[in-house]
Every structure is written in C-alpha cells, then in structure tokens.
Scaffold this motif. Structure first.
Motif, PDB file in Angstrom:
ATOM      1  N   TRP A   8       0.637  -1.248  -0.216  1.00 41.97           N
ATOM      2  CA  TRP A   8       0.134   0.085   0.042  1.00 41.97           C
ATOM      3  C   TRP A   8       0.699   1.270   0.132  1.00 41.97           C
ATOM      4  O   TRP A   8       0.481   2.348  -0.605  1.00 41.97           O
ATOM      5  CB  TRP A   8      -0.854  -0.144   1.291  1.00 41.97           C
ATOM      6  N   HIS A   9       1.838   1.486   0.741  1.00 44.43           N
ATOM      7  CA  HIS A   9       2.566   2.511   0.924  1.00 44.43           C
ATOM      8  C   HIS A   9       3.568   2.910  -0.335  1.00 44.43           C
ATOM      9  O   HIS A   9       4.058   3.951  -0.582  1.00 44.43           O
ATOM     10  CB  HIS A   9       3.515   2.555   2.085  1.00 44.43           C
ATOM     11  N   GLY A  10       3.674   1.904  -1.320  1.00 44.55           N
ATOM     12  CA  GLY A  10       4.085   2.257  -2.725  1.00 44.55           C
ATOM     13  C   GLY A  10       3.185   2.640  -3.628  1.00 44.55           C
ATOM     14  O   GLY A  10       3.522   2.631  -4.856  1.00 44.55           O
ATOM     15  N   GLY A  11       1.868   2.657  -3.315  1.00 43.64           N
ATOM     16  CA  GLY A  11       0.819   2.779  -4.127  1.00 43.64           C
ATOM     17  C   GLY A  11       0.284   4.132  -4.107  1.00 43.64           C
ATOM     18  O   GLY A  11       0.786   5.327  -3.280  1.00 43.64           O
ATOM     19  N   MET A  12      -1.027   4.356  -4.631  1.00 43.95           N
ATOM     20  CA  MET A  12      -1.515   5.596  -4.927  1.00 43.95           C
ATOM     21  C   MET A  12      -2.027   6.303  -3.717  1.00 43.95           C
ATOM     22  O   MET A  12      -2.484   7.564  -3.631  1.00 43.95           O
ATOM     23  CB  MET A  12      -2.739   5.560  -5.949  1.00 43.95           C
ATOM     24  N   SER A  13      -2.266   5.500  -2.570  1.00 48.19           N
ATOM     25  CA  SER A  13      -2.621   6.211  -1.254  1.00 48.19           C
ATOM     26  C   SER A  13      -1.454   6.244  -0.276  1.00 48.19           C
ATOM     27  O   SER A  13      -2.012   6.371   0.858  1.00 48.19           O
ATOM     28  CB  SER A  13      -3.833   5.530  -0.753  1.00 48.19           C
ATOM     29  N   GLY A  14      -0.374   6.093  -0.729  1.00 44.72           N
ATOM     30  CA  GLY A  14       0.684   6.246   0.214  1.00 44.72           C
ATOM     31  C   GLY A  14       1.003   7.514   0.899  1.00 44.72           C
ATOM     32  O   GLY A  14       0.876   8.408   0.420  1.00 44.72           O
ATOM     33  N   SER A  15       0.622   7.556   2.533  1.00 45.13           N
ATOM     34  CA  SER A  15       0.534   8.674   2.866  1.00 45.13           C
ATOM     35  C   SER A  15       1.803   9.498   2.936  1.00 45.13           C
ATOM     36  O   SER A  15       1.791  10.889   2.661  1.00 45.13           O
ATOM     37  CB  SER A  15       0.051   8.341   4.530  1.00 45.13           C
TER      38      SER A  15
END
Length: 437
Positions: A149-156
C-alpha cells in the motif's frame, strides 16, 4: 520449502500469539520499559505522556471504523458482490483461489489501502463459499496484499511530501509522485511483489489433510431481502424506497465529482464518503443498507478498544525520544548508498510501536532528512525507504489487520504464521531492491 516453513510458524503463532488486545498491552509495557531504560524517562512523567496521548487518535479511530463499515457496505452491495462472485468463479482449484485473492488484494491495496483491506476480506469469504481451501491461508493471502500500500496511490508519506505546504517543505521542497510512487525503481518493487506474493501464498498451501475449512453458512447470509408485502406499513415502504436512497445518494456522488474536478485529494474522509454514498446507491434501499451495516459493525470492536492504546504507545515513543534514538542509530551506520535500506529497516522497527504512516513520518522525518542531506543520499529513495518499512512490518503488527479480521471473523493468531513467512521474504525483496536499483 515454503509449506515446511509456514507450518511451524503457524503453530507457533497459534500457540503463543495472544488476542490483539493482549498484544497491544504487551507492546505498551515494552515501550514503557525501553523508554525508562534507554532514555532515562521518569516513570511518573512516562505515565503522564501515556495518559495524555491516549485519546489522540480518536478521530483516526473513527475514520478506521468507518473504513471497515462503509467498505463493508459497498463491498457487500448486490452489484459489487456479483462482480466478486464472478471473479471467484475464475478459481477452479485451491491453488488458483489463493493466487486470485492475492492478486485482487494487491491491486486493490495499491489503489487505496482501505479499499484493499475491505475488498480482500470480502473476496476471501466469497472464495471460501465456492472453493474448499484453507480459510486461514485465504485470509492471510488477502492481508499479504496490504504490504504494497505505501508504494501505491494512497501512500501517505509520498502524498504528504508532494503536497505544497507540508511540514518538511523548507528542507526538501515539494517532491512529485513521479519521483516516488511512479518512479521506475519503485514500480519495479511493486512489480516484484505482484509476482512474489501470490507465488509465496501458493507455496504455503497446506495439503488437504491439514486444511482448516470454514462452514459457508457461517460466512454471512447473502440471501436477498424478502419482497415487500402487499399490506406493508408506511415505515416499511420508506425502508424499501429506492427513490429516497437516490435522493440522498446522488447529491453525495455529485459532491465527489465536484471535489475531484476541483483538484481535491484522496484522503481517509473522501474514501469513506465515496464508500458510503456509492454503497447507498448500490444497495438501493435502506433496508438492504442497514442489514449490511449491522453485519459490518460487528467486526469493529477491536478498533474501538485497541486504537487508544496504540495512541498511548505513540506518545511514549515520540515524547520520550525513543523513536528518534532508534532512527539516529541506524543513520549512524549508513552511507549515501545504504541510507535508503537502513531507513527501511528502522521504519520497520518503529512501525511495530507506531503503526501509522503519517505519525511515523512525523517521528522519522526530522532524523532521516538531515542525514540524507548530510550524506548526499537520494532524497526520494530515503523517503520511500521509510514508506516501505512502514508497510513491511504491518505483516507482523495486527493493528491494520483488525478491520480485515473483523470482516473475516478470524483472530490475528489465525493468519500471523503465514504472515511471518511473508515478512521474511518481502523484507529481502524490498530491502534488496532498495540497495540494488
């Protein structure tokens, strides 16, 4: 080999990993003891830190509860469930079911972490209804996709530093997502995980004699609501009115369109708003919506009681200086080439105690950014090292698994043995690629 590795890990976790509530209490005591021993924190002052920080995540806790509830509402709506049923129909064997749920979860988590958690759990349940496959591994495979997830489009973290006015802009400026999320080297890590995670899950599939199956009847009732009787009361007609749902659902979708047309960003509130109002339209009636709501809320008890304890741990780690000390030690052994790797490792350790991407960046940015500048390290890689480290040890930290486990009806000990195997393998893959690429 993977099956042989996962078997003792699963037995170990089933025997020794307590309920997630006990886990958070143990983490609290470990963090407190470490702050006293290594930072010299006064015990009375430490208790004050803990208590003052205990309720700092209330808004976030509600957001997370709504991720679970609104995501369940959308994912269990008739149109979405039909899509998931058709996708589940593509699985013709136990192995293909495991690979399919892994890929769907990876894709959904790359798009948005909240969506990935909910869709992964719902899809795992749908596959369990159609294929006789180990339910623990099925849900673990769904959760393993969250590592991306953190390497994707919602990575904060990458989204934060791409936003003008972020709190470290005076140090690094604004770094575009083309240099982080959509960089060639980050996409290579993502691609590698899309290949490795499904194959590892398939390799851990136990023989049929060792499978733990679930009774499909215990996975929820998918039967359509009974038709409205001819003598229905006015209240019952309102509960089954599609016009009423359209009257509130359409304005919600219009607001979303205006938000994105106006350049609005995706955040937790927007995701929850999207899930809720698209779910309202997909269910069509309040009766169908409220039935899904009732089922979705049942899995939220862990979030309600445990997140305040994690807020207390975060307060201990940050205010005592323990998190900064951990980060500084890793920086002291780094070079410009190895700093992204050590930022990944340090973030993985800090994440066990501070399981929040945004909160972790607030702790580590003041240490990592000056170090990167002093060593001449590549800033986007150092930043993404922290992001990937935060995502990596979520495989060991049950904090983020709670929404998925609530939907699936399992406990952390049921899936963590499989997740430990992923922790080892993905750690080598992500860390190795951060060094090599």
């Amino acid at each position: 080999m993977l099956r042989a590795l996962s078997r003792p890990a699963t037995r170990l976790m089933e025997r020794w990993l307590p309920d997630a509530f006990i886990f958070v209490i143990v983490l609290t005591l470990v963090a407190a003891l470490a702050a006293i021993v290594s930072e010299g924190t006064n015990p009375v002052e430490l208790i004050r830190m803990w208590g003052n920080g205990f309720w700092e995540l209330l808004a976030f806790s509600m957001q997370m509860l709504l991720v679970l509830v609104t995501g369940f509402i959308l994912a269990s709506s008739p149109p979405v469930r039909k899509i998931l049923q058709r996708l589940a129909g593509l699985a013709t064997s136990r192995g293909s079911a495991i690979i399919l749920v892994s890929i769907v979860s990876l894709a959904a988590s790359w798009i948005n972490w909240g969506f990935g958690l909910v869709v992964g759990a719902i899809f795992a349940k749908e596959l369990a209804r159609q294929i006789k496959v180990d339910y623990r591994l099925l849900v673990a495979a769904a959760y393993s996709g969250f590592v991306i997830w953190h390497g994707g489009m919602s990575g904060s973290i990458p989204l934060t530093i791409a936003t003008p006015g972020h709190f470290t802009e005076d140090q690094i400026g604004v770094i575009s997502t083309s240099d982080t999320i959509f960089s060639v080297w980050n996409l290579a890590i993502v691609a590698a995980l899309f290949i490795i995670v499904p194959l590892v899950n398939r390799g851990m599939l136990p023989p049929e004699s060792e499978q733990v199956l679930v009774d499909p009847a215990k996975l929820g009732n998918d039967a359509a609501p009974a038709p409205l009787p001819a003598n229905a009361t006015p209240a019952e007609r309102l509960e089954n009115s599609r016009l009423l749902m359209w009257a509130i659902g359409i304005p919600g979708v219009i607001w979303l369109a205006l938000h994105f047309i106006g350049g609005g960003a995706i955040n937790l509130n927007v995701v929850n708003f999207l899930f809720l109002f698209v779910g309202i339209l997909c269910h069509g009636t309040a009766r169908s919506l409220l039935a899904a709501l009732d089922e979705g809320v049942r899995g939220g008890a862990g979030i309600v009681i445990q997140f305040p304890f994690y807020a207390g741990i975060m307060a201990i780690m940050t205010q005592s200086g323990l998190a900064a000390s951990l980060s500084e030690w890793f920086v002291s052994i780094s070079t410009a080439t190895t700093l992204p790797f050590w930022s990944f490792i340090s973030a993985g350790i800090v994440n066990i105690f501070v399981p929040s991407g945004g909160g972790q960046w607030a702790v580590q940015a003041p240490v990592m950014l000056p170090a990167a500048a002093a060593l001449g390290a590549d800033m986007p890689r150092v930043v993404m090292g922290v992001a990937w480290g935060d995502a990596w040890t979520n495989l060991l930290q049950p904090f983020w698994a709670l929404p998925m486990l609530g939907i699936a009806g399992l406990k952390p000990r049921d899936i963590m043995g499989f997740c430990v195997v992923h922790l080892l393998i993905t750690g080598v893959v992500i860390g190795g690629l951060l060094l090599l690429l």
